[in-house]
Scaffold this motif. Structure first.
Motif, PDB file in Angstrom:
ATOM      1  N   VAL A 267       0.967  -1.193  -0.034  1.00  0.00           N
ATOM      2  CA  VAL A 267       0.026   0.189   0.114  1.00  0.00           C
ATOM      3  C   VAL A 267       1.007   1.247  -0.057  1.00  0.00           C
ATOM      4  O   VAL A 267       0.478   2.245  -0.933  1.00  0.00           O
ATOM      5  CB  VAL A 267      -1.068  -0.172   1.150  1.00  0.00           C
ATOM      6  CG1 VAL A 267      -1.620   1.709   1.407  1.00  0.00           C
ATOM      7  CG2 VAL A 267      -1.983  -0.916   1.184  1.00  0.00           C
ATOM      8  N   GLY A 268       2.020   1.074   0.744  1.00  0.00           N
ATOM      9  CA  GLY A 268       2.989   2.587   0.773  1.00  0.00           C
ATOM     10  C   GLY A 268       3.505   2.781  -0.482  1.00  0.00           C
ATOM     11  O   GLY A 268       3.696   3.981  -0.791  1.00  0.00           O
ATOM     12  N   PHE A 269       3.712   1.738  -1.402  1.00  0.00           N
ATOM     13  CA  PHE A 269       4.133   2.244  -2.803  1.00  0.00           C
ATOM     14  C   PHE A 269       3.026   2.920  -3.667  1.00  0.00           C
ATOM     15  O   PHE A 269       3.263   3.789  -4.250  1.00  0.00           O
ATOM     16  CB  PHE A 269       4.224   1.032  -3.539  1.00  0.00           C
ATOM     17  CG  PHE A 269       4.812   1.121  -5.069  1.00  0.00           C
ATOM     18  CD1 PHE A 269       5.988   1.453  -5.236  1.00  0.00           C
ATOM     19  CD2 PHE A 269       3.808   0.806  -6.024  1.00  0.00           C
ATOM     20  CE1 PHE A 269       6.656   1.468  -6.676  1.00  0.00           C
ATOM     21  CE2 PHE A 269       4.351   1.026  -7.176  1.00  0.00           C
ATOM     22  CZ  PHE A 269       5.726   1.574  -7.647  1.00  0.00           C
ATOM     23  N   GLY A 270       1.913   2.505  -3.524  1.00  0.00           N
ATOM     24  CA  GLY A 270       0.718   3.264  -4.315  1.00  0.00           C
ATOM     25  C   GLY A 270      -0.238   4.166  -3.609  1.00  0.00           C
ATOM     26  O   GLY A 270      -0.770   5.027  -4.306  1.00  0.00           O
TER      27      GLY A 270
ATOM     28  N   GLY B 125      -0.965  -8.400  -4.039  1.00  0.00           N
ATOM     29  CA  GLY B 125      -1.677  -7.874  -5.317  1.00  0.00           C
ATOM     30  C   GLY B 125      -2.668  -6.976  -4.792  1.00  0.00           C
ATOM     31  O   GLY B 125      -3.048  -5.891  -5.245  1.00  0.00           O
ATOM     32  N   VAL B 126      -3.440  -7.321  -3.589  1.00  0.00           N
ATOM     33  CA  VAL B 126      -4.229  -6.320  -3.193  1.00  0.00           C
ATOM     34  C   VAL B 126      -4.081  -5.202  -2.663  1.00  0.00           C
ATOM     35  O   VAL B 126      -4.460  -4.105  -2.894  1.00  0.00           O
ATOM     36  CB  VAL B 126      -5.159  -7.276  -1.892  1.00  0.00           C
ATOM     37  CG1 VAL B 126      -6.258  -6.464  -1.142  1.00  0.00           C
ATOM     38  CG2 VAL B 126      -6.090  -8.590  -2.523  1.00  0.00           C
ATOM     39  N   GLY B 127      -2.810  -5.222  -1.811  1.00  0.00           N
ATOM     40  CA  GLY B 127      -2.122  -3.911  -1.372  1.00  0.00           C
ATOM     41  C   GLY B 127      -1.671  -2.735  -2.820  1.00  0.00           C
ATOM     42  O   GLY B 127      -1.834  -1.746  -2.545  1.00  0.00           O
ATOM     43  N   PHE B 128      -1.098  -3.617  -3.607  1.00  0.00           N
ATOM     44  CA  PHE B 128      -0.787  -2.642  -4.940  1.00  0.00           C
ATOM     45  C   PHE B 128      -2.018  -2.224  -5.541  1.00  0.00           C
ATOM     46  O   PHE B 128      -1.678  -1.194  -6.134  1.00  0.00           O
ATOM     47  CB  PHE B 128       0.151  -3.843  -5.725  1.00  0.00           C
ATOM     48  CG  PHE B 128       0.539  -3.083  -6.858  1.00  0.00           C
ATOM     49  CD1 PHE B 128       1.930  -2.197  -6.572  1.00  0.00           C
ATOM     50  CD2 PHE B 128       0.396  -2.847  -8.056  1.00  0.00           C
ATOM     51  CE1 PHE B 128       2.755  -1.741  -7.557  1.00  0.00           C
ATOM     52  CE2 PHE B 128       1.144  -2.361  -9.122  1.00  0.00           C
ATOM     53  CZ  PHE B 128       2.059  -1.765  -8.823  1.00  0.00           C
TER      54      PHE B 128
ATOM     55  N   PRO C 289      -1.722   9.289  -6.158  1.00  0.00           N
ATOM     56  CA  PRO C 289      -2.486  10.369  -6.482  1.00  0.00           C
ATOM     57  C   PRO C 289      -2.278  11.595  -5.715  1.00  0.00           C
ATOM     58  O   PRO C 289      -2.720  12.544  -6.660  1.00  0.00           O
ATOM     59  CB  PRO C 289      -3.784   9.616  -5.710  1.00  0.00           C
ATOM     60  CG  PRO C 289      -3.724   8.202  -5.789  1.00  0.00           C
ATOM     61  CD  PRO C 289      -2.219   8.032  -5.130  1.00  0.00           C
ATOM     62  N   VAL C 290      -1.572  11.672  -4.692  1.00  0.00           N
ATOM     63  CA  VAL C 290      -1.193  12.948  -4.054  1.00  0.00           C
ATOM     64  C   VAL C 290      -0.023  13.794  -4.427  1.00  0.00           C
ATOM     65  O   VAL C 290       0.320  14.791  -3.929  1.00  0.00           O
ATOM     66  CB  VAL C 290      -1.604  12.992  -2.463  1.00  0.00           C
ATOM     67  CG1 VAL C 290      -3.237  12.570  -2.484  1.00  0.00           C
ATOM     68  CG2 VAL C 290      -0.617  11.807  -2.091  1.00  0.00           C
ATOM     69  N   LEU C 291       0.976  12.894  -5.161  1.00  0.00           N
ATOM     70  CA  LEU C 291       2.102  13.268  -5.097  1.00  0.00           C
ATOM     71  C   LEU C 291       2.529  14.359  -6.174  1.00  0.00           C
ATOM     72  O   LEU C 291       3.139  15.290  -5.712  1.00  0.00           O
ATOM     73  CB  LEU C 291       3.132  11.838  -5.764  1.00  0.00           C
ATOM     74  CG  LEU C 291       4.524  11.982  -5.606  1.00  0.00           C
ATOM     75  CD1 LEU C 291       5.048  12.184  -4.436  1.00  0.00           C
ATOM     76  CD2 LEU C 291       5.313  10.920  -6.437  1.00  0.00           C
ATOM     77  N   PRO C 292       1.781  14.410  -7.242  1.00  0.00           N
ATOM     78  CA  PRO C 292       1.757  15.841  -8.196  1.00  0.00           C
ATOM     79  C   PRO C 292       1.579  16.957  -7.321  1.00  0.00           C
ATOM     80  O   PRO C 292       2.128  18.186  -7.386  1.00  0.00           O
ATOM     81  CB  PRO C 292       0.938  15.311  -9.255  1.00  0.00           C
ATOM     82  CG  PRO C 292       0.662  13.943  -9.289  1.00  0.00           C
ATOM     83  CD  PRO C 292       1.180  13.576  -7.931  1.00  0.00           C
TER      84      PRO C 292
ATOM     85  N   GLY D 294      -3.743   0.504  -2.894  1.00  0.00           N
ATOM     86  CA  GLY D 294      -3.194   1.771  -2.412  1.00  0.00           C
ATOM     87  C   GLY D 294      -3.408   2.906  -3.325  1.00  0.00           C
ATOM     88  O   GLY D 294      -3.888   3.918  -2.507  1.00  0.00           O
ATOM     89  N   PRO D 295      -3.483   3.076  -4.724  1.00  0.00           N
ATOM     90  CA  PRO D 295      -3.654   4.121  -5.119  1.00  0.00           C
ATOM     91  C   PRO D 295      -4.995   4.734  -4.892  1.00  0.00           C
ATOM     92  O   PRO D 295      -5.387   5.873  -4.756  1.00  0.00           O
ATOM     93  CB  PRO D 295      -3.671   3.893  -6.711  1.00  0.00           C
ATOM     94  CG  PRO D 295      -2.805   2.759  -6.831  1.00  0.00           C
ATOM     95  CD  PRO D 295      -2.671   1.920  -5.485  1.00  0.00           C
ATOM     96  N   MET D 296      -6.101   3.704  -4.593  1.00  0.00           N
ATOM     97  CA  MET D 296      -7.563   4.247  -4.301  1.00  0.00           C
ATOM     98  C   MET D 296      -7.659   4.621  -2.913  1.00  0.00           C
ATOM     99  O   MET D 296      -8.273   5.904  -2.697  1.00  0.00           O
ATOM    100  CB  MET D 296      -8.319   2.823  -4.451  1.00  0.00           C
ATOM    101  CG  MET D 296      -9.987   3.118  -4.040  1.00  0.00           C
ATOM    102  SD  MET D 296     -10.980   1.662  -4.171  1.00  0.00           S
ATOM    103  CE  MET D 296     -10.391   1.170  -2.565  1.00  0.00           C
ATOM    104  N   ILE D 297      -6.890   4.059  -1.866  1.00  0.00           N
ATOM    105  CA  ILE D 297      -6.820   4.657  -0.638  1.00  0.00           C
ATOM    106  C   ILE D 297      -6.234   6.025  -0.751  1.00  0.00           C
ATOM    107  O   ILE D 297      -6.890   7.104  -0.021  1.00  0.00           O
ATOM    108  CB  ILE D 297      -6.047   3.657   0.254  1.00  0.00           C
ATOM    109  CG1 ILE D 297      -6.920   2.470   0.313  1.00  0.00           C
ATOM    110  CG2 ILE D 297      -5.929   4.239   1.712  1.00  0.00           C
ATOM    111  CD1 ILE D 297      -6.124   1.310   1.178  1.00  0.00           C
ATOM    112  N   GLY D 298      -5.106   6.095  -1.285  1.00  0.00           N
ATOM    113  CA  GLY D 298      -4.394   7.469  -1.517  1.00  0.00           C
ATOM    114  C   GLY D 298      -5.548   8.592  -2.268  1.00  0.00           C
ATOM    115  O   GLY D 298      -5.457   9.603  -1.794  1.00  0.00           O
TER     116      GLY D 298
END
Length: 215
Positions: A27-30, A151-154, A34-37, A157-161
């Motif tokens: 999860v930490g990877f993804g 796979g689930v975390g990957f 979404p918020v990085l830019p 991750g972006p959705m949670i972010g």
């Protein structure tokens, strides 16, 4: 059958902890994608084109550290045991996410991604722990659960972010920090050591570098 030093009741908690650890790592990877830019533009004062360039380098730093440190953490767990490596990695991840959430300058993000890559490279240790605590006929199943959790975390991750990013670009980092620290505290109480001293081996650089690990 494997020589499992952990009672079956605690073994279930141990496997659950390992799965949560893998989930937190992936999860930490993804979660930051979404918020990085937005966060980069805030810290750098530059536009989206520059943010995309910096974001690419941040992902490169994370992936490179994962590649380098996965065999190192695995070898350290062979020498010191699985438990301290997993718990210290989670605590370090919690601190790292907090650093990134509080980052006042762009270079803090690079430090954070470097640390996240180092301490998030626990897949080899997680797999080794699963092998330690499961019988031979159930080992493939345990590895399958770890792969599915990855796979689930990957995927999530972006959705949670994205969902947490609606409250601010730094909120996902605080959430990830809380998740990592909470899992570490859970592990303090439920995670026994799985590798007896008699089965440990000295740390060797030949096994602790990516080229040596592949060989």
């Amino acid at each position: 059958m494997s020589e499992n030093p952990i009672p079956s009741g605690r073994s279930a908690h141990s496997i659950l902890f390992v799965l949560i650890t893998v989930f937190v790592d992936t999860v930490g990877f993804g979660i930051i994608i979404p918020v990085l830019p937005e966060l980069i533009t805030q810290l750098s004062g530059e536009g989206l084109a520059a943010a995309a360039r910096y974001g690419g380098w941040l992902m490169f730093v994370f992936a490179a550290m994962q590649f380098i440190f996965a065999p190192i953490l695995g070898s350290l767990s062979d020498h010191y045991g699985r438990r301290p490596v997993l718990l210290l990695s989670l605590l370090a991840l919690g601190v790292d996410y907090l650093i990134m959430g509080l980052a006042p300058h762009l270079w803090w993000l690079f430090v954070g991604r470097l640390l996240a890559g180092v301490f998030g490279a626990t897949f080899s240790t997680a797999n080794a722990y699963a092998a330690d605590v499961t019988a031979l006929d159930r080992r493939a199943q345990a590895f399958g659960w770890i792969g599915a959790t990855w796979g689930v975390g990957f995927t999530l991750g972006p959705m949670i972010g994205g969902l947490l990013g609606a409250y601010g670009p730094r909120v996902p980092f605080y959430a990830a920090a809380c998740l990592a620290v909470a899992n570490a505290l859970y592990g303090v109480f439920v995670l026994p050591e799985s590798l007896p001293p008699a089965k440990r081996r000295p740390f060797a650089f030949a096994r602790a570098n990516p080229v040596g690990a592949v060989a």
